[in-house]
Design a protein around this motif. Structure first.
Motif, PDB file in Angstrom:
ATOM      1  N   GLY A   1       0.852  -1.338   0.032  1.00  0.00           N
ATOM      2  CA  GLY A   1       0.132  -0.112   0.087  1.00  0.00           C
ATOM      3  C   GLY A   1       0.958   1.144   0.112  1.00  0.00           C
TER       4      GLY A   1
ATOM      5  N   LYS B   1      -5.618  -8.627  -7.902  1.00  0.00           N
ATOM      6  CA  LYS B   1      -6.132  -7.403  -8.710  1.00  0.00           C
ATOM      7  C   LYS B   1      -5.327  -6.992  -9.633  1.00  0.00           C
ATOM      8  CE  LYS B   1      -6.852  -2.567  -7.473  1.00  0.00           C
ATOM      9  NZ  LYS B   1      -5.401  -1.916  -8.359  1.00  0.00           N
TER      10      LYS B   1
ATOM     11  N   LYS C   1      -0.204   5.136 -12.100  1.00  0.00           N
ATOM     12  CA  LYS C   1      -0.722   5.035 -10.800  1.00  0.00           C
ATOM     13  C   LYS C   1       0.129   5.869  -9.807  1.00  0.00           C
ATOM     14  CE  LYS C   1      -2.253   1.769  -7.319  1.00  0.00           C
ATOM     15  NZ  LYS C   1      -2.494   0.295  -7.177  1.00  0.00           N
TER      16      LYS C   1
ATOM     17  N   TYR D   1       0.393  -3.535   5.264  1.00  0.00           N
ATOM     18  CA  TYR D   1      -0.654  -2.975   4.545  1.00  0.00           C
ATOM     19  C   TYR D   1      -1.887  -2.792   5.423  1.00  0.00           C
ATOM     20  CZ  TYR D   1      -4.266  -2.918   0.909  1.00  0.00           C
ATOM     21  OH  TYR D   1      -5.420  -2.513   0.291  1.00  0.00           O
TER      22      TYR D   1
ATOM     23  N   GLY E   1     -11.122   2.745  -4.967  1.00  0.00           N
ATOM     24  CA  GLY E   1     -10.657   2.846  -3.618  1.00  0.00           C
ATOM     25  C   GLY E   1      -9.469   1.830  -3.233  1.00  0.00           C
ATOM     26  N   LYS E   2      -9.061   1.558  -2.215  1.00  0.00           N
ATOM     27  CA  LYS E   2      -8.076   0.672  -1.679  1.00  0.00           C
ATOM     28  C   LYS E   2      -8.791  -0.514  -1.383  1.00  0.00           C
ATOM     29  CE  LYS E   2      -4.600   1.846   0.786  1.00  0.00           C
ATOM     30  NZ  LYS E   2      -3.698   2.081   1.942  1.00  0.00           N
TER      31      LYS E   2
ATOM     32  N   GLU F   1      -3.512   0.991   6.324  1.00  0.00           N
ATOM     33  CA  GLU F   1      -4.941   0.922   5.937  1.00  0.00           C
ATOM     34  C   GLU F   1      -5.528   1.578   7.508  1.00  0.00           C
ATOM     35  OE1 GLU F   1      -8.310  -1.767   4.235  1.00  0.00           O
ATOM     36  OE2 GLU F   1      -7.578  -2.375   6.076  1.00  0.00           O
TER      37      GLU F   1
ATOM     38  N   SER G   1      -3.688 -10.947  -2.687  1.00  0.00           N
ATOM     39  CA  SER G   1      -3.504  -9.606  -2.720  1.00  0.00           C
ATOM     40  C   SER G   1      -2.971  -8.965  -4.082  1.00  0.00           C
ATOM     41  CB  SER G   1      -2.516  -8.971  -1.643  1.00  0.00           C
ATOM     42  OG  SER G   1      -1.166  -9.151  -1.944  1.00  0.00           O
TER      43      SER G   1
END
Length: 557
Positions: free
Chosen positions: A49, A147, A248, A88, A156-157, A92, A144
């Motif tokens: 992240g 994606k 990104k 991560y 979003g995350k 978060e 993870s």
């Protein structure tokens, strides 16, 4: 336990002589490790992240400091896949600022562990716990990366919680990008084939006499770099619509990192204590396991306490440059060894080489597709897990299976911290149960010449501790009429709970005016019973050094 430690980095060994041939090997190994570390550092950061430069700066600064102060000659430090899930979750919940503070706190904890010479304690964590959380982390890393591997569009995350992550991926599945999937599959195929090709080391080509030298040189290039270059060129040449580092993260800044000061507020420190402790323990386990693997390959012995000092210092410095947690990494350390690295200079060269890449070639990173990085992490996750242990579970005892599977499931479904705590609790509980079952009081017959009616003799074995005091209950129930003889030669340890049981036994027998005769006391039980004055209350005349002294007393009795 001594509260001081020698500060003796392996780098000090170079003061005894550093030949030019060793320098050349270390330079070559360091440059090769830098090539391996480049894509991994970015991939680990993105999966955690963070921005890709966080991983690069960690590999540069943390890697340099770990090699500089390391207790191992060949340890390579930097960001590690094992941290992805924890980092991560911290990002978060607490944001990047919280991660920087947690990393600093974990560094302090690691440094204290090294200063207090606690490196040996890490070895007491059960293997089942380590395998369980390692496999669990590998599953979460692979999950993870789905994606970016499929090019899913997620608003979003990604959530860190397991079931929420599954739900998000399932809902986003219709948005999969066939071009991203193609890039990821091609990258993964290249990595797998390149590794297989490196293992074969061009034997087929050597037999055919086709460019043996060139093929041997190519084998030194890691498959992750080959896949990264091939995927980047394919995306640019065919104009594929896939997400890249540039699209990104707007690329990677070309230059040195800015100084960042973590928020040292007491409320933040209290909230981050447990996550920081998790980072510290996991970092200690990773680095010391890596050092042990390296020792077996180079026939050397690392200094575990010095290694913890190095890890701690690196993690205290890295947050001020926007980095993430650093630890010893097995893949890069093995690469270092296989390419001739034999001193901490190789690790320092690897860090400096990455710094040159960031200063000179950072703009090129914007073209790297995220699908290729996800393929690299998928491969890392697969190699990280010890999947054969699941197939071998039926060959182990039930307690081992329970610990491994519970830690694995809890790591994946709940949280790594909870998993490790539960795993260690189960391991301790099972250990206490098994040790207590080995502690017994067995009746035995005295020699016929000294056997007397109403005299009972018991041979005590094992440890008389809080988990194994029940075997004294039999002596409280079956009270002999004349005397009780206890053979302590098989008792290796007594704790305060065991002493209380003996105290209860002594009080009962003294009330009934029945003497207790003991012999064969070892050093630890004797010291404890002297400190608690149990032996004094028993009476010096009732304590014997061995069976012969006891027999002489019984002859008079």
């Amino acid at each position: 336990m001594k509260f001081t430690t020698r500060f003796n980095p392996k780098l000090f060994e170079l003061t005894q002589g550093y030949p030019r041939r060793r320098l050349i090997k270390d330079l070559g190994a360091g440059l090769t490790v830098a090539v391996v570390a480049l894509p991994l550092a970015m991939a680990f950061a993105i999966a955690s992240g963070l921005k890709p430069e966080a991983g690069l700066f960690t590999a540069i600064i943390g890697g340099f400091l770990i090699s500089l102060f390391s207790g191992s000659r060949v340890q390579i430090g930097g960001p590690a896949g094992a941290f992805i899930v924890i980092v991560y979750g911290i990002v978060e919940q607490y944001g990047v600022g919280g991660l920087l503070l947690a990393t600093f706190m974990s560094g302090v904890m690691l440094w204290l562990m090294g200063f207090l010479r606690m490196g040996v304690l890490i070895k007491f964590i059960p293997v089942a716990v380590i395998i369980g959380f390692t496999n669990g982390i590998a599953v979460l890393i692979g999950l993870s990366q789905i994606k970016d591997f499929f090019g899913l569009k997620v608003a979003g995350k990604m959530p860190a919680e397991f079931f929420a992550m599954l739900k998000t991926l399932w809902q986003a599945l219709p948005s999969w990008n066939p071009q991203a999937l193609g890039v990821a599959l091609l990258s993964l195929a290249i990595i797998i084939m390149w590794q297989w090709r490196a293992k074969k080391n061009a034997v087929a080509f050597d037999k055919a006499g086709l460019l043996p030298r060139v093929s041997g040189s190519l084998a030194l290039i890691p498959g992750s770099i080959v896949a990264l270059v091939a995927a980047t060129l394919m995306v640019q040449f065919f104009g594929l619509q896939v997400e890249t580092i540039g699209s990104k993260f707007n690329g990677i800044p070309q230059g040195l990192p800015e100084i960042t000061i973590p928020n040292f507020s007491w409320n933040e420190i209290k909230g981050l204590f447990l996550p920081a402790a998790t980072l510290a323990v996991l970092g200690a386990i990773e680095s010391l396991l890596c050092a042990r693997v390296a020792d077996s390959m180079i026939r050397d012995k690392h200094d575990s306490n010095q290694e913890l000092l190095a890890q701690g210092f690196a993690n205290m410095v890295v947050p001020f440059f926007g980095g993430m947690p650093a630890t010893g990494t097995i893949a890069r350390t093995v690469t270092n060894i296989k390419n001739g690295g034999g001193s901490p200079i190789a690790g320092m060269v690897h860090a400096l080489a990455l710094l040159v890449v960031v200063l000179a070639a950072a703009p090129l990173a914007q073209y790297i597709p995220l699908a290729a990085l996800s393929a690299i992490l998928m491969f890392v996750a697969w190699n990280m897990g010890e999947w054969r242990e699941f197939a071998r579970l039926r060959t182990f005892r039930l307690p081992y299976r329970i610990i491994l599977l519970s830690v694995f499931v809890l790591t994946v479904v709940v949280d790594l911290t909870v998993a490790v705590q539960v795993g260690i609790f189960f391991a301790c509980f099972i250990f206490i149960y098994r040790i207590s079952s080995l502690s017994t009081a067995e009746a035995f017959k005295l020699p016929d010449d000294f056997a007397a009616e109403g005299v009972a003799a018991y041979r005590l074995t094992g440890a008389l501790f809080f988990g194994a005091v029940k075997f004294v209950d039999e002596l409280l129930v079956n009270v002999p009429k004349r005397a009780l003889v206890l053979d302590f030669s098989g008792v290796i340890y007594i704790d305060s709970s065991g002493e209380e049981s003996l105290e209860e036994l002594l009080e009962l027998y003294q009330e009934k005016n029945i003497p207790i005769l003991i012999y064969g006391l070892r050093q630890q039980p004797q010291d404890l019973l002297k400190r608690t004055r149990w032996l004094q209350r028993l009476g010096e005349g009732h304590v014997f050094s061995d069976m012969a002294d006891l027999q002489a007393w019984l002859a008079k009795y």
